[in-house]
Design an enzyme around this catalytic site. Sequence first.
Site, short mmCIF file in Angstrom:
data_model
loop_
_atom_site.label_atom_id
_atom_site.label_comp_id
_atom_site.label_asym_id
_atom_site.label_seq_id
_atom_site.Cartn_x
_atom_site.Cartn_y
_atom_site.Cartn_z
N GLY A 195 0.62 -1.37 0.22
CA GLY A 195 -0.07 0.11 -0.01
C GLY A 195 0.37 1.25 -0.07
O GLY A 195 0.17 2.22 -0.05
N GLU A 196 2.31 1.12 0.86
CA GLU A 196 2.91 2.21 0.80
C GLU A 196 3.87 2.31 -0.89
O GLU A 196 4.03 3.33 -1.07
CB GLU A 196 3.76 2.06 1.91
CG GLU A 196 3.23 2.82 2.79
CD GLU A 196 2.16 1.66 3.34
OE1 GLU A 196 0.94 1.79 3.25
OE2 GLU A 196 2.44 0.38 3.57
N TRP A 262 -2.98 -7.03 3.42
CA TRP A 262 -1.69 -7.84 3.80
C TRP A 262 -1.76 -8.03 5.57
O TRP A 262 -1.32 -9.03 6.44
CB TRP A 262 -0.62 -7.16 3.89
CG TRP A 262 -1.08 -5.95 4.88
CD1 TRP A 262 -1.05 -5.14 3.95
CD2 TRP A 262 -0.74 -5.21 6.06
NE1 TRP A 262 -1.37 -4.08 4.82
CE2 TRP A 262 -0.90 -4.51 5.93
CE3 TRP A 262 -0.26 -6.72 7.18
CZ2 TRP A 262 -1.16 -3.50 7.12
CZ3 TRP A 262 -0.41 -5.80 8.31
CH2 TRP A 262 -0.93 -3.54 8.16
N ASN A 280 -4.69 0.91 3.74
CA ASN A 280 -4.87 2.61 3.44
C ASN A 280 -5.29 2.34 1.72
O ASN A 280 -4.23 1.69 1.27
CB ASN A 280 -4.17 2.78 4.06
CG ASN A 280 -2.75 2.59 3.13
OD1 ASN A 280 -2.03 0.94 3.67
ND2 ASN A 280 -1.85 3.26 2.76
N ASP A 322 -3.47 6.76 7.76
CA ASP A 322 -3.31 5.36 7.59
C ASP A 322 -3.78 4.64 8.66
O ASP A 322 -3.32 3.34 9.30
CB ASP A 322 -1.32 4.72 7.37
CG ASP A 322 -1.40 3.80 7.01
OD1 ASP A 322 -1.22 3.49 6.47
OD2 ASP A 322 0.24 3.82 7.83
N ARG A 349 -7.34 -0.39 12.91
CA ARG A 349 -6.50 0.41 12.82
C ARG A 349 -7.36 1.49 13.34
O ARG A 349 -5.94 2.49 14.44
CB ARG A 349 -4.91 0.23 11.81
CG ARG A 349 -4.56 -0.33 12.02
CD ARG A 349 -2.87 -0.75 12.32
NE ARG A 349 -2.19 0.62 11.70
CZ ARG A 349 -1.98 0.54 10.01
NH1 ARG A 349 -1.24 -1.25 9.88
NH2 ARG A 349 -0.95 1.49 9.73
#
Length: 599
Positions: A195-196, A262, A280, A322, A349
Amino acid sequence: MKKIKYVSTVIPVILASLLFSWTSWGNDELLKMQTDPNQWVMWGGNYAGNRYSELDQINVKNASELQVAWTMSTGVLRGHEGGPLVIGETMYLHTPFPNKVFAVNLADQSIIWSYEPTQDSSVIPVMCCDTVYRGLAYGKGKIFLQQADTTLVALDAKTGKKIWSLKNGDPKKGETNTNAPVVIKNMVITGISGGEFGVRGYLTAYDTETGKQLWRGYSTGPDDEMLVDPEKTTHMLKPVGKNSSLKTWKGDQWKIGGGTTWGWYTYDPDLNLIYYGSGNPSTWNPSQRPGDNRWSMAIWARDADTGMTKWVYQMTPHDEWDYDGVNEMILVDQKIKGKMRKTLVHFDRNGFAYTMDRVTGELLVAEKFDPAVNWATHVDMKTGRPQVVAKYSTDQNGEDEDTQGVCPAALGSKDQQPAAYSPRTGLFYVPTNHVCMNYEPFEVSYAAGQPYIGATLSMFPAPNSHGGLGNFIAWDADKGEIVWSLPEAFSVWSGALATAGDVVFYGTLEGYLKAIDAKTGKELYRFKTPSGIIGNINTYTYKGKQYLAVLSGVGGWAGIGMAAGLEGDTEGLGAVGAYRKLSDYTQLGGVLTVFTLPK
């Protein structure tokens, strides 16, 4: 701020049996094996992800007598997440990159076979938050390994011989893998990380015998590629409608929109539904991607045979912090507001704990499980949307503005470390983070295989609290309340385990394995392992004797500074500064520690 009471009793909750009435697939291997507490056959102990064991040799009366039975070095440093599998008299153990696999004979702890894949080390810098791997899967006489470079491998469980392998993604595009796969029917289910790096998330089913792709459902994009039926797939009990994802992105941004998968996967065989979360949206700069960015940050219920989505629920529309939605979905039959429900419980989260009807996707409870959470006041139960506080909105404050004091930090009130559920107490036992942040977004351009983050973060302990970075809590999913809470100096980054002995186990970043009275929260035992624990505690028996097994090896996002040798406060996506003192208490390592009672 309201202070949490540390209570000594809990109110018993009337609950259904922990395990479902497994009516379909009565002869399936794993459906039978998961009911045998002497083994540990999948990441959560069973398809429901309860992380609960019926074993009770180790209990509140004797847990203080625990001692180390044996240990084993993995020969690998960096973060050791996940936990070992126990199939019959063999333990299957994994490591972070390079993703070694060991089959260990429980009789004498000798290594029956080992497997070390050949991977290009260039995948390491493409992995967001350490080179972790969350575990193996077993099924059909095979051990399934999901490598960092996205290679999915089927190994013969007896010999370690490779049967087949395939590529699930492309690291050159930023696609990697850290998740534990799960075997359902004739399929092995796996996700994707990245995602990053602007990776577009998906969940894929492969045939266990041949590796042939059976279906793939994306998190964003056209209905047919997401396996979404605009009339039959629901959100908050209503059809999602045509192009439900496309309408919430600017232009073609959905193609690099994140929503990676993930985390962990659970399954209800009676409903034939797979449950998991999407992460995210990309980039972390919300100003660059207007709209709700569906279906990132969502809970998914997919038909196991076809991958078609029955329902989906977005927890954090247009994520600005995030708050990945990939944490585990725990399946429990329990009474909610006096009515028996087939529920899904999820600790996100974003700091809210969600109790949902897993059949329909109805939202039943949504409450904060950390009192420090301040980015939203509450979740509107009619719309399902969190009510964002303007002061902590990184989007409203704009690019190049440092939004200060946001709670939780990007690593969330809980990251991937899985919680446990005990049918004896009716409570969920949750490893949590107690961390806040400053968050400054900035404009970033997309390039395949390059970081696509667009934000600078710094993290610190939640203010006006106990001064530490974590808590271990007991949670009532009906009332949406904390029952008891144990403060920790650092985030609790290990997976929890609950047992019929009314003992709950977890590990700490300093390296302690702890045994806790499930009803009162009283500590019964602690032992310091060679390195910080970010692995999951699992239990099994050998020759009628109960054992506990846990991997220690500090790392993961919280320990990335130590694992990767980072020093700047804002490095490691903001974690290095917050966890700098961790090196005063532990060092790198990779060790399995097994505990039992004395003879």
